[in-house]
Write a protein that holds these residues in place. Sequence first.
Motif, PDB file in Angstrom:
ATOM      1  N   GLU A  65     -47.922 -43.509 103.504  1.00  0.00           N
ATOM      2  CA  GLU A  65     -47.575 -44.058 104.824  1.00  0.00           C
ATOM      3  C   GLU A  65     -46.649 -45.261 104.658  1.00  0.00           C
ATOM      4  OE1 GLU A  65     -49.847 -46.292 108.503  1.00  0.00           O
ATOM      5  OE2 GLU A  65     -50.996 -44.910 107.255  1.00  0.00           O
ATOM      6  N   MET A  66     -46.985 -46.137 103.704  1.00  0.00           N
ATOM      7  CA  MET A  66     -46.135 -47.303 103.438  1.00  0.00           C
ATOM      8  C   MET A  66     -44.742 -46.881 103.001  1.00  0.00           C
ATOM      9  SD  MET A  66     -48.612 -50.007 101.448  1.00  0.00           S
ATOM     10  CE  MET A  66     -47.198 -50.777 100.719  1.00  0.00           C
ATOM     11  N   LEU A  67     -44.678 -45.891 102.116  1.00  0.00           N
ATOM     12  CA  LEU A  67     -43.377 -45.423 101.648  1.00  0.00           C
ATOM     13  C   LEU A  67     -42.552 -44.843 102.795  1.00  0.00           C
ATOM     14  CD1 LEU A  67     -44.326 -43.787  98.241  1.00  0.00           C
ATOM     15  CD2 LEU A  67     -43.075 -45.924  98.602  1.00  0.00           C
ATOM     16  N   GLY A  68     -43.215 -44.110 103.693  1.00  0.00           N
ATOM     17  CA  GLY A  68     -42.521 -43.560 104.854  1.00  0.00           C
ATOM     18  C   GLY A  68     -41.948 -44.655 105.732  1.00  0.00           C
ATOM     19  N   ILE A  69     -42.727 -45.700 105.954  1.00  0.00           N
ATOM     20  CA  ILE A  69     -42.254 -46.833 106.770  1.00  0.00           C
ATOM     21  C   ILE A  69     -41.084 -47.524 106.071  1.00  0.00           C
ATOM     22  CG2 ILE A  69     -42.884 -49.110 107.670  1.00  0.00           C
ATOM     23  CD1 ILE A  69     -45.775 -47.950 108.021  1.00  0.00           C
ATOM     24  N   MET A  70     -41.232 -47.724 104.764  1.00  0.00           N
ATOM     25  CA  MET A  70     -40.179 -48.403 104.005  1.00  0.00           C
ATOM     26  C   MET A  70     -38.895 -47.562 103.990  1.00  0.00           C
ATOM     27  SD  MET A  70     -42.535 -49.902 100.934  1.00  0.00           S
ATOM     28  CE  MET A  70     -41.225 -50.545  99.940  1.00  0.00           C
ATOM     29  N   ALA A  71     -39.034 -46.226 103.959  1.00  0.00           N
ATOM     30  CA  ALA A  71     -37.856 -45.354 103.959  1.00  0.00           C
ATOM     31  C   ALA A  71     -37.059 -45.499 105.246  1.00  0.00           C
ATOM     32  CB  ALA A  71     -38.288 -43.900 103.761  1.00  0.00           C
ATOM     33  N   VAL A  72     -37.738 -45.793 106.329  1.00  0.00           N
ATOM     34  CA  VAL A  72     -37.051 -46.013 107.609  1.00  0.00           C
ATOM     35  C   VAL A  72     -36.596 -47.463 107.712  1.00  0.00           C
ATOM     36  CG1 VAL A  72     -37.402 -46.080 110.113  1.00  0.00           C
ATOM     37  CG2 VAL A  72     -38.323 -44.176 108.771  1.00  0.00           C
TER      38      VAL A  72
END
Length: 195
Positions: A65-72
Motif C-alpha cells: 500500500e505504501m509503495l502504491g502511494i509512493m508511486a503516485v
Amino acid sequence: LLQEVQRGQVLARMDEERLRAEAAVVAAEVEAVRSELALDLEGRRQDLATERRRFANDVEGTRLEMLGIMAVLEPDRVTLADLHRDVESYQELPAQELVSVREYERVQAEHDALARRVQDHEQLLQAARSDLALAEARRDEFVLAHADEITSEGAAAAAALSARVTALQRRLEAVLLRCSDLALTAPFTGVITQI
C-alpha cells in the motif's frame, strides 16, 4: 534322554504366541503414540504457521500500500515543483499581458489541485507508515508470544509423550522378559538323564 547338552543350550520352549501377540500390541501402541505426537505437533505447527503468515501478509500488504502511494506521490511531487515554477513565472506575465489571466488562473488552479492531491497522498503515506509500524509490532508480538507458548506446550507435550513411551517401554520389556523365561535352558554341560 541321554542327550549331551552344553550350558545355556535351549532344551525346550513353551508356547510364546500369547506373549508375542502382547509384545506386538505394545509395539503398535508405541507407533500409535508416535503418530499421535507427530500429528499433534504438525497441526500445531500448521496453525501457528498460518497465523504467522497472516501477520506477515498484513505487514507486506501495508508495505505494498505504501509503495502504491509512493508511486503516485513521487511523480506528483515532481509535477508540482514544475507547476510551482510555472506559477511563479506566470505571476508577472498577466500584468505585462504576455499571458492571459485565464491561462495564469488555469496554471494556478492546476497547481493548487495538485498541491491538495500531494498533501492528501502524504497524509495517506503517513497513515500507511503508522499502519506498517502497527502491523510489524503485531507480527513481532505474535512471534514472541507464541515462541514461548510453543516451547512450553512443546515441553508439556514432550513430557506427556515421554511418560507414555516410558510406560510402554516398561510393558514391552516385561513382555520380552517373560518371553525369555519361556525357554528351558541347560544349567550346565552334561547329559540329560530325566525330564
